[in-house]
Enzyme design. Structure first.
Site, PDB file in Angstrom:
ATOM      1  N   THR A 134       0.838  -1.200   0.000  1.00  0.00           N
ATOM      2  CA  THR A 134       0.000   0.000   0.000  1.00  0.00           C
ATOM      3  C   THR A 134       0.870   1.246   0.000  1.00  0.00           C
ATOM      4  O   THR A 134       1.901   1.285   0.689  1.00  0.00           O
ATOM      5  CB  THR A 134      -0.977   0.117   1.197  1.00  0.00           C
ATOM      6  OG1 THR A 134      -1.531   1.438   1.200  1.00  0.00           O
ATOM      7  CG2 THR A 134      -0.354  -0.095   2.547  1.00  0.00           C
ATOM      8  N   ASP A 136      -0.048   3.777   1.415  1.00  0.00           N
ATOM      9  CA  ASP A 136      -0.346   4.473   2.676  1.00  0.00           C
ATOM     10  C   ASP A 136       0.605   4.132   3.832  1.00  0.00           C
ATOM     11  O   ASP A 136       0.635   4.834   4.834  1.00  0.00           O
ATOM     12  CB  ASP A 136      -1.781   4.155   3.118  1.00  0.00           C
ATOM     13  CG  ASP A 136      -2.816   4.721   2.169  1.00  0.00           C
ATOM     14  OD1 ASP A 136      -2.549   5.768   1.563  1.00  0.00           O
ATOM     15  OD2 ASP A 136      -3.893   4.111   2.030  1.00  0.00           O
ATOM     16  N   ARG A 171       2.248  33.201  -3.539  1.00  0.00           N
ATOM     17  CA  ARG A 171       0.915  32.634  -3.288  1.00  0.00           C
ATOM     18  C   ARG A 171       0.931  31.585  -2.186  1.00  0.00           C
ATOM     19  O   ARG A 171       1.972  31.014  -1.869  1.00  0.00           O
ATOM     20  CB  ARG A 171       0.397  31.954  -4.553  1.00  0.00           C
ATOM     21  CG  ARG A 171      -0.086  32.924  -5.579  1.00  0.00           C
ATOM     22  CD  ARG A 171      -0.407  32.197  -6.862  1.00  0.00           C
ATOM     23  NE  ARG A 171      -1.070  33.099  -7.801  1.00  0.00           N
ATOM     24  CZ  ARG A 171      -1.146  32.897  -9.095  1.00  0.00           C
ATOM     25  NH1 ARG A 171      -0.598  31.814  -9.616  1.00  0.00           N
ATOM     26  NH2 ARG A 171      -1.773  33.756  -9.874  1.00  0.00           N
ATOM     27  N   ARG A 277      -4.720  28.599  -3.495  1.00  0.00           N
ATOM     28  CA  ARG A 277      -4.846  27.744  -4.680  1.00  0.00           C
ATOM     29  C   ARG A 277      -4.640  26.279  -4.261  1.00  0.00           C
ATOM     30  O   ARG A 277      -3.865  26.000  -3.352  1.00  0.00           O
ATOM     31  CB  ARG A 277      -3.832  28.149  -5.719  1.00  0.00           C
ATOM     32  CG  ARG A 277      -4.207  29.496  -6.330  1.00  0.00           C
ATOM     33  CD  ARG A 277      -3.649  29.652  -7.659  1.00  0.00           C
ATOM     34  NE  ARG A 277      -4.138  30.736  -8.453  1.00  0.00           N
ATOM     35  CZ  ARG A 277      -4.504  31.958  -8.103  1.00  0.00           C
ATOM     36  NH1 ARG A 277      -4.538  32.321  -6.849  1.00  0.00           N
ATOM     37  NH2 ARG A 277      -4.876  32.847  -9.003  1.00  0.00           N
ATOM     38  N   ARG A 286      -0.172   6.806  -7.179  1.00  0.00           N
ATOM     39  CA  ARG A 286      -0.133   5.335  -7.204  1.00  0.00           C
ATOM     40  C   ARG A 286       0.429   4.802  -8.517  1.00  0.00           C
ATOM     41  O   ARG A 286       0.502   3.591  -8.714  1.00  0.00           O
ATOM     42  CB  ARG A 286      -1.543   4.769  -7.008  1.00  0.00           C
ATOM     43  CG  ARG A 286      -2.036   4.885  -5.614  1.00  0.00           C
ATOM     44  CD  ARG A 286      -3.097   3.903  -5.212  1.00  0.00           C
ATOM     45  NE  ARG A 286      -4.029   3.454  -6.188  1.00  0.00           N
ATOM     46  CZ  ARG A 286      -5.353   3.394  -5.990  1.00  0.00           C
ATOM     47  NH1 ARG A 286      -5.861   3.804  -4.849  1.00  0.00           N
ATOM     48  NH2 ARG A 286      -6.140   2.908  -6.893  1.00  0.00           N
TER      49      ARG A 286
END
Ligand code: F6P
Length: 359
Positions: A134, A136, A171, A277, A286
């Site tokens: 994964t 994650d 920004r 933004r 991925r």
């Protein structure tokens, strides 16, 4: 003759092919004769007996190839005992396919949910070896999952690119990073790219604190700011709601904004008037080729899986612990997530460097 089944389940990641190649090369190194059965589209292939008989050649030249040659899909663990739309008992069908093909072992490349199912199949009597996949990095019991470093590289590059334009125009930018439940990618990519604010699900934010951090940078003469925000970042007010109300608040926000980064941008605008933004690299995180680190760990994980099969040491999840590739019982990892903790050294280090978590 060893007959090995293999499948890739859940959201894909960059080193699935590299890991399968590692398993197969390891098997051919340890056994004289091997037959590989690749189930298509994850557990679905095992349920419906949809597979391809593969040879060593099929795994040649795929070390650097993203995605998965077997295809993937999600078969949620919580729906495992609910029949398929055409009335099949999922667990029974998977066991039947395994037995029909006279498999010696099933190798499952998957994240938390997929490993829970792998553990269930192991409890049902199948020989199973799991490999922690994964982006994650939230599989419990391993320091590292394959896919994570490649995703961190991509998220970092995205923030790096935003950094230069943010600097030119003075920004404030939010880059939304993948991770609904855990913030490992955001935390690592945020630090790696010099983000000023990192918001992750495990450390709920207070929008006033986020704005203070941004305004302090302006006061210090910094013309721009970068926020790395996980797609599951959550405010303190919402995090403290009882479960049902919290779910509703998250659903309401999801109906109002395209994603969490837009919600955070709107809140900052409302509170401080700042114009924000938003950039969402999304599934690019991925995709593509695995980074060298992932190629190395996935090859090592694959070799370890082959060794476990040789030793008939089944019901195990291959893991990385303190830089060593080892294995733990699937049952030890099943049902747990590896979260970031506010007490982790990496969070403390980041705070010392002046990164705000908005807490
Ligand atoms: O589990 C990997 C992951 O990429 C998460 O970071 C993300 O929240 C989720 O999958 C996205 O899922 P899907 O591809 O189904 O949109």
């Amino acid at each position: 003759m060893k007959r090995i089944g293999m499948l890739t389940s859940g959201g894909d990641c960059q080193a699935l092919n590299a890991t399968m190649r590692g398993v197969v090369k390891g098997l051919y190194g340890l056994f004289k004769e091997v037959e590989i059965y690749g189930f298509l589209e994850g557990y679905k292939g095992l349920i419906y007996g949809n597979y391809q008989k593969l040879s060593a050649d099929d795994f040649s030249g795929i070390l650097t190839k993203g995605g998965t040659i077997l295809g993937s899909s999600r078969t949620p663990f919580k729906e495992l005992d609910i029949p398929t739309p055409d009335g099949l008992d999922k667990v029974k069908s998977m066991k039947e396919t395994y037995k029909k093909l006279k498999l010696d072992c099933l190798v499952v490349l998957g994240g938390n949910g997929s490993q829970k199912t792998a553990n269930r199949l192991s409890e049902e009597g199948l020989n199973v070896v799991g490999l922690p996949k994964t982006i994650d990095n939230d599989v419990w019991g391993t320091d590292m999952t394959f896919g994570f470093q490649s995703a961190v590289d991509i998220a970092t590059s995205a923030i790096d690119c935003i950094h230069t334009t943010a600097c030119s125009h003075g920004r404030v930018f939010i880059v939304e990073v993948m991770g609904h439940k855990v913030g490992w990618i955001t935390l690592h990519a945020g630090i790696a790219s010099g983000a000023d604010v990192i918001l992750i699900p495990e450390i709920p934010y207070d929008i006033k604190k986020v704005c203070d951090a941004l305004q302090n940078r302006t006061k210090a003469g910094k013309g721009f700011s970068i926020l790395a925000v996980a797609e599951g970042a959550i405010s303190k007010e919402v995090a403290k709601l009882p479960k049902k109300e919290r779910k509703q608040a998250i659903a309401d926000a999801a109906a109002k904004y395209p994603s969490v980064a837009y919600e955070v941008a709107d809140k900052i605008k409302q509170y401080s008037g700042m114009d924000i933004r938003v950039t969402v690299p999304g599934h690019t995180q991925r995709g593509g080729s695995p980074c060298p680190y992932d190629r190395v760990i996935s090859s090592r994980f694959g070799a370890k899986a082959a060794e476990l099969i040789k030793k008939e040491d089944f019901g195990k999840l291959v893991v990385m612990k303190n830089n060593k590739v080892t294995a733990i019982p699937l049952s030890e990892s099943a049902g747990k997530l590896k979260y970031v903790s506010a007490d982790d050294d990496i969070v403390k280090n980041a705070k010392l460097l002046g990164i705000s978590f908005g807490d």
